[in-house]
Write an enzyme that holds these catalytic residues in place. Structure first.
Site, PDB file in Angstrom:
ATOM      1  N   GLU A  41     -47.570 -34.131 -38.222  1.00 48.78           N
ATOM      2  CA  GLU A  41     -47.530 -32.521 -37.475  1.00 48.78           C
ATOM      3  C   GLU A  41     -46.361 -31.921 -37.659  1.00 48.78           C
ATOM      4  O   GLU A  41     -45.526 -32.799 -36.861  1.00 48.78           O
ATOM      5  CB  GLU A  41     -48.293 -32.861 -36.062  1.00 48.78           C
ATOM      6  CG  GLU A  41     -49.330 -33.550 -35.864  1.00 48.78           C
ATOM      7  CD  GLU A  41     -50.834 -32.829 -36.151  1.00 48.78           C
ATOM      8  OE1 GLU A  41     -50.539 -31.578 -36.392  1.00 48.78           O
ATOM      9  OE2 GLU A  41     -51.623 -33.425 -36.407  1.00 48.78           O
ATOM     10  N   CYS A  63     -43.813 -26.367 -30.374  1.00 53.98           N
ATOM     11  CA  CYS A  63     -44.049 -26.122 -31.949  1.00 53.98           C
ATOM     12  C   CYS A  63     -45.050 -24.922 -31.966  1.00 53.98           C
ATOM     13  O   CYS A  63     -45.431 -24.132 -32.912  1.00 53.98           O
ATOM     14  CB  CYS A  63     -44.707 -27.312 -32.434  1.00 53.98           C
ATOM     15  SG  CYS A  63     -46.170 -27.753 -31.477  1.00 53.98           S
TER      16      CYS A  63
HETATM   17  P1  NAD Z   1     -37.381 -34.063 -35.857  1.00 52.83           P
HETATM   18  O1  NAD Z   1     -38.125 -34.117 -37.090  1.00 52.83           O
HETATM   19  O2  NAD Z   1     -35.763 -34.109 -35.710  1.00 52.83           O
HETATM   20  O3  NAD Z   1     -37.561 -35.639 -35.011  1.00 52.83           O
HETATM   21  C1  NAD Z   1     -38.771 -36.214 -35.114  1.00 52.83           C
HETATM   22  C2  NAD Z   1     -38.746 -37.856 -34.758  1.00 52.83           C
HETATM   23  O4  NAD Z   1     -38.674 -38.067 -36.263  1.00 52.83           O
HETATM   24  C3  NAD Z   1     -37.659 -38.262 -33.879  1.00 52.83           C
HETATM   25  O5  NAD Z   1     -38.155 -39.579 -33.306  1.00 52.83           O
HETATM   26  C4  NAD Z   1     -36.543 -38.705 -34.979  1.00 52.83           C
HETATM   27  O6  NAD Z   1     -35.752 -39.628 -34.421  1.00 52.83           O
HETATM   28  C5  NAD Z   1     -37.281 -38.797 -36.369  1.00 52.83           C
HETATM   29  N1  NAD Z   1     -36.864 -38.975 -37.611  1.00 52.83           N
HETATM   30  C6  NAD Z   1     -35.818 -38.111 -37.955  1.00 52.83           C
HETATM   31  N2  NAD Z   1     -35.347 -38.279 -39.274  1.00 52.83           N
HETATM   32  C7  NAD Z   1     -36.318 -39.197 -39.727  1.00 52.83           C
HETATM   33  C8  NAD Z   1     -36.787 -39.765 -40.802  1.00 52.83           C
HETATM   34  N3  NAD Z   1     -35.522 -39.643 -41.954  1.00 52.83           N
HETATM   35  N4  NAD Z   1     -37.346 -40.773 -41.108  1.00 52.83           N
HETATM   36  C9  NAD Z   1     -38.220 -40.843 -39.948  1.00 52.83           C
HETATM   37  N5  NAD Z   1     -37.853 -40.431 -38.670  1.00 52.83           N
HETATM   38  C10 NAD Z   1     -37.051 -39.633 -38.398  1.00 52.83           C
HETATM   39  O7  NAD Z   1     -38.039 -33.266 -34.683  1.00 52.83           O
HETATM   40  P2  NAD Z   1     -37.640 -33.076 -33.351  1.00 52.83           P
HETATM   41  O8  NAD Z   1     -36.500 -32.069 -33.395  1.00 52.83           O
HETATM   42  O9  NAD Z   1     -37.643 -34.077 -32.208  1.00 52.83           O
HETATM   43  O10 NAD Z   1     -38.668 -31.999 -32.550  1.00 52.83           O
HETATM   44  C11 NAD Z   1     -38.743 -30.448 -33.121  1.00 52.83           C
HETATM   45  C12 NAD Z   1     -39.713 -30.412 -34.169  1.00 52.83           C
HETATM   46  O11 NAD Z   1     -41.194 -30.866 -33.870  1.00 52.83           O
HETATM   47  C13 NAD Z   1     -39.864 -28.957 -34.433  1.00 52.83           C
HETATM   48  O12 NAD Z   1     -40.167 -28.571 -35.661  1.00 52.83           O
HETATM   49  C14 NAD Z   1     -41.401 -28.798 -33.728  1.00 52.83           C
HETATM   50  O13 NAD Z   1     -42.111 -27.663 -34.449  1.00 52.83           O
HETATM   51  C15 NAD Z   1     -42.014 -30.031 -34.251  1.00 52.83           C
HETATM   52  N6  NAD Z   1     -43.361 -30.402 -33.175  1.00 52.83           N
HETATM   53  C16 NAD Z   1     -44.639 -30.222 -33.945  1.00 52.83           C
HETATM   54  C17 NAD Z   1     -45.760 -30.369 -33.039  1.00 52.83           C
HETATM   55  C18 NAD Z   1     -47.088 -30.284 -33.823  1.00 52.83           C
HETATM   56  O14 NAD Z   1     -47.894 -30.753 -32.849  1.00 52.83           O
HETATM   57  N7  NAD Z   1     -47.136 -29.835 -34.986  1.00 52.83           N
HETATM   58  C19 NAD Z   1     -45.570 -30.923 -31.700  1.00 52.83           C
HETATM   59  C20 NAD Z   1     -44.186 -30.890 -31.351  1.00 52.83           C
HETATM   60  C21 NAD Z   1     -43.070 -30.579 -32.137  1.00 52.83           C
END
Ligand code: NAD
Length: 980
Positions: A733, A767
């Protein structure tokens, strides 16, 4: 129960009132015969009535003959919706077939005004004074209520106050004395942020406005009556009144009125509060006793939020309460005066009989009727010797539409006495029968329960709830900065590398210190999870579901602390933090319910000689990689679905909000999820997250986060690794660039706050947040003006303060990124509104900002900003707006604000969002009600909070068995089936 003699007197008076009122109603009908016939005609048919109300509602926004024509066509498409010829003739309308569009527009407008004028007493103050004099000559008094739009900012409240001041001065010049010169004031019209969460601010600001009005009213001998609105603001209204009348300045020479709504279940307690106030303040208090005008909306709201219904659900209970309150007020001593405001003849007669019996003097008692509905009662009540007053709304009938529709609804409600008494006359005995004794057993009907037991959000209008929340914030503050371990197979571990986070609330209070998992810890955790995966998978699904339900109970028990922690660690406001915990609890209960329903063995198709069964099988070790913005809800949602489906789970929370995740982990363990089924592995995304994604034994990657990370996970995770014996499953997501559209028919009162909440709620860090707003040309200037005004009331401030509408962004890094977009926006476009950082706050605070006139190529229109930045784009028409809204790489949420049926239909058919919201805000999806998730580059189309979501976490095996032996089939004899 009334005594026999009183009851006899009630019956006698009731019959007399009814007889006179019916005669009067006949005269009135003769006067407004055709308007009444029109009302009656359209109320007969429910479909037509709904269409008529909806048309009345949209009509004020229709500015051109073309728009009126189009909406008439769309709202009344069938021949049976058209006015019958006799009514057309009676209302002196031209035959529609001869109508040009301009003429149809004029005729419709005239008809509309004729109907509105039945209920709205005057268009302006001058006309109102004429009515005042006219009625005064007949010894009928008025309470004048200024109709108005919903107040969205201070200037509107100023304008409203100024109009009331003008009205007080004008009434004062009539020199008729306070008994005649009477106004009704709605406090929400004097205060844009009329919310219990902003209580102190409201008491200060609104109290000051009310004091100014009371001073002027005193000088001009005008009486001020404070109206009551919905239940959520009832206590707040009384708090403001308390603060004013208990002020030394108002201890003498002032009187004030308040409203008591008998349909509320706690009306008696409220009545006692009013009487106590009057005694304490020693000023005369008038209680206007009404049934209550928000019955439908109170019930709808309670059903939506799973709150107890605050109103009596049957008319009988309200009737009984009304009579009890009459007695209570009239027995409370000379300080309290009573205004009986009802059209229910039984209640009128009961009030009269009681006042007579208690020899209440005429200066302590009056009857009040609604202008436009209560006229027949004036001559009927005059013989009582008590004053009679009309509550008369005044104002532009177009602006007063909401009021009008409510009056019309009241007029046609099947339980409404006016209708029963006049339009459908029944026997006097029935109408005058005494209300049944109140039975405690008559519990309010609760909403039809969904399949699972959802958690109701906190009722912040309750002061104990606010106090508890405040206490939790203080308590949690003392526990911040704790060092958190990794936990693998129940064993706590520590690593040399530690991450320290600070609270965004002030930018320096330590939030958490935690060990950082690296590749070695990931290897150990996955090995541990694999080792006993079968043990968890083999448990009956009901046992796993029970663990989830226990976790839900534990979360509910600790909801205040968990929400307070979310405020401190993620910077959420009170309501947002509570909503987060509600969502987490709902996920647990919802998936528990779905698993029990979906994961039982199913029959595909059985033959006599063969059974064909489908069995649900967990996929295996699941890595749950969650974002910081919903640290409890998303982590719980993804992990609980995986767990209940039988998979061991490794939690890899986001770095910024690990402490909340730690609490979720502890709750899982306390709820009975064994140490081998859940592991806690905080760490950096690039190391811990990446190692989990690449691990050959991780079967499912449940990820929510940014597009960049999501796409990289898909590409890295899909490469087959040495030793990999499975096809990985990805639940991914990602972000959004979510649009909303406002067209010219939209209800701005609804759209303005919904747009602001969607764009700036949680500082735009959802999001689902709105970031591109398309406003059609025709509505552009007016909508932007109202939006910019209302944005000023969307208060940036510390989320520790309950009144703050939005708090900080998550950290300095996010702040810099968002600031970069803002600098670009300032170069490329025009600023419609920019908030300010309040004095004294420290931390990553960004004031909300609204841009317009950005070039179409601007990065602000295509990239996810994830901050309180809203971009407005002018669209020449609705079709163009739809096209531009859909032109994005993302497709997560969208909203359309319109009252044009064809526009709503076009939006429904256009595929431009996974979650489309019509005439409501686009954030805050509710588990089970609005399954949530996007497509395109927003995600793979999975729907969190929907039953289908569970299917991502298990596969189906088909088991076919030949149960025949040498031609002998067991047929239906179950006992011969060896495998069963
Ligand atoms: P992010 O992608 O930076 O991090 C999300 C998670 O992924 C964290 O736990 C992070 O440590 C991990 N991560 C980062 N790099 C990684 C890698 N290379 N491999 C595996 N894991 C990794 O996102 P964020 O800043 O924590 O959250 C905000 C984003 O999430 C926004 O883009 C928002 O739109 C999205 N979001 C989407 C939904 C949805 O339901 N579609 C809901 C909430 C947030």
């Amino acid at each position: 129960m009334a005594s026999p003699s009183r009851e006899a007197r009630i019956q006698e008076l009731g019959r007399a009132i009814l007889a006179t009122a019916r005669d009067e109603e006949k005269k009135k009908e003769a006067h407004h015969k055709w308007e009444m016939a029109l009302l009656e005609w359209c109320m007969e048919n429910e479909e037509l009535r709904n269409r008529a109300f909806r048309f009345i509602d949209v009509f004020p926004s229709l500015k051109t003959p073309q728009a009126v024509f189009q909406h008439i066509q769309e709202y009344f498409p069938k021949a049976e919706h058209r006015l019958p010829p006799v009514l057309r003739a009676g209302l002196a309308l031209t035959q529609p077939s001869f109508l040009t569009r301009p003429l149809l527009n004029r005729v419709t407008r005239e008809l509309y005004l004729r109907m509105a004028n039945l209920f709205i007493g005057a268009r302006n103050e001058e006309e109102a004074l004429e009515k005042f004099r006219l009625y005064a000559r007949q010894d009928v008094r008025l309470s004048i209520d200024l109709l108005g739009e919903k107040t969205t900012h201070e200037e509107e409240a100023d304008a409203y106050e100024a109009r009331y001041r003008g009205l007080i001065l004008a009434l004062g010049r009539e020199k008729k004395g306070r008994d005649f010169q009477n106004i009704s004031v709605k406090l929400s019209a004097l205060e844009p942020q009329f919310s219990p969460l902003a209580r102190e601010k409201v008491i200060a600001r609104t109290g000051e406005r009310l004091k100014r009005l009371l001073r002027l009213a005193k000088e001009n001998d005008v009486f001020v009556h404070v109206d009551m609105e919905d239940y959520e603001t009832r206590d707040l209204t009384l708090d403001v009144v308390d603060s004013v009348v208990l002020d030394e300045e108002f201890r003498s020479g002032v009187s004030i009125g308040v409203v008591l709504q008998a349909y509320l279940r706690d009306a008696s307690e409220c009545c006692d509060r009013m009487i106590a106030l009057s005694r304490l303040s020693a000023i005369p208090l008038t209680i206007r006793l009404v049934r209550g005008a928000y019955w439908d909306s109170e019930i709808m709201k309670s059903r939506e939020l799973h709150w107890p219904i605050p109103v009596w659900t049957s008319k009988e209970e309200t009737d009984a309460t009304f009579e009890q309150l009459l007695e209570r007020i009239l027995s409370s001593g000379p300080q309290v005066r009573l205004a009986v405001a009802t059209h229910n003849v039984r209640s009128l007669a009961a009030a009269w009989a009681l006042a007579e019996e208690k020899e209440i003097p005429a200066d302590r008692f009056e009857f009040q009727c609604l202008y436009g509905m209560g006229e027949p009662f004036i001559p009927a009540l005059k013989p009582s010797g008590y004053p009679v007053r009309f509550y008369m709304p005044i104002g532009d009938p177009v602006i007063g539409m909401a009021y009008l529709v409510r009056r019309l609804l009241e007029n046609v409600s099947s339980q409404s006495f006016v209708r029963r008494g006049f339009y459908k006359p029944e026997q006097a005995e029935q109408l005058l029968s005494a209300p049944a004794e109140l039975l405690d057993a008559n519990e309010p009907q609760m909403p039809a329960a969904p399949d699972f037991d959802p958690l109701a959000p906190l009722a912040f209008h309750d002061r104990y709830v606010r106090q508890n929340f405040q206490k939790a914030l203080d308590k949690v503050r003392r526990s911040l900065g704790e060092t958190l371990p990794l936990v693998i197979g129940g064993k706590e571990r520590s690593t040399p590398e530690k991450i320290k986070t600070v609270s965004p609330v002030d930018g320096h209070t330590p939030a958490a210190v935690f060990s950082c998992a690296g590749s070695a810890e990931v290897q150990t955790a996955v090995a541990s999870a694999v080792q006993l995966a079968a043990k968890w998978a083999d448990l009956p699904v009901s046992q796993r579901a029970e663990c989830l339900r226990r976790a839900a109970d534990l979360m509910t028990l600790r909801r205040y602390e968990l929400a307070a922690l979310t405020v401190w660690e993620a910077g959420k406001t009170w309501r947002e933090a509570d909503a987060e915990i509600v969502e987490a609890v709902d996920f647990l209960r919802f998936y528990a319910h779905c698993a029990e329903r979906m994961m039982t063995e199913a029959v595909a198709e059985d033959l006599d000689q063969e059974t064909n069964r489908l069995a649900a099988c967990p996929r295996g070790v699941t890595a749950v990689i969650s974002p910081w913005n919903f640290p409890a809800a998303i982590l719980t949602g993804m992990s609980s679905a995986a767990l209940v489906a039988g998979n061991p789970v490794i939690l890899k929370p986001a770095e910024q909000s690990t402490r909340v995740a730690w609490e979720v982990y502890k709750i899982y363990r306390e709820a009975g999820i064994p140490e081998y089924a859940v592991h806690f592995l905080p760490g950096r995304g690039e190391s811990a997250g990446d190692a989990l994604v690449r691990h050959p034994d991780v079967a499912v990657i449940a990820f929510t986060g940014s597009r960049e990370t999501g796409l990289s996970i898909l590409s890295v995770g899909n490469e087959k690794k040495i030793g990999q014996k499975l096809v990985k499953r990805f639940v991914v997501e990602m972000g959004g660039k979510n649009p909303a559209i406002v067209d010219a028919s939209a209800d701005f009162d609804l759209a303005v706050p919904a747009v602001l909440q969607s764009a700036f709620g949680y500082a735009g860090q959802k999001c689902s947040a709105l970031s591109r707003l398309y406003v059609v040309d025709e509505a552009y200037d007016e909508f932007l003006k109202r939006l910019a005004g209302a944005a000023r009331e969307f208060c940036l401030g510390s989320p520790l303060l309950s009144a703050s509408s939005l708090g900080p962004v998550i950290d300095r890094e996010a702040q810099d990124k968002i600031q970069g977009f803002i600098e670009l926006g300032k170069k490329e476009g025009k600023i419609l509104f920019e908030g300010v950082v309040p004095d004294g706050v420290q931390g990553p605070y960004i004031p909300p900002i609204i841009f317009s006139e950005l070039p179409q190529t601007s990065r602000l229109l295509s990239e996810e900003i994830f901050g309180p930045v809203l971009c407005i784009i002018r669209a020449s028409n609705f079709t163009e707006a739809l096209k531009m809204a859909g032109d994005s790489e993302y497709a997560l949420t969208a909203a359309v604000y319109s009252r044009t049926p064809s526009h709503l239909e076009m939006a429904r058919k256009t595929q431009f969002a996974g979650n489309l919201y019509l005439n409501r805000g686009q954030t805050g999806a509710v588990v089970g009600r609005q399954p949530f998730g996007g497509f395109k580059l927003s995600g793979g189309g999975t729907k969190a909070g929907g039953a289908d979501y569970l299917r991502e976490f298990y596969f189906l095996r088909t088991v076919s068995e030949n149960v025949s032996r040498h031609g002998f089939a067991p047929l239906h004899d179950e006992s011969s089936n060896e495998t069963k």
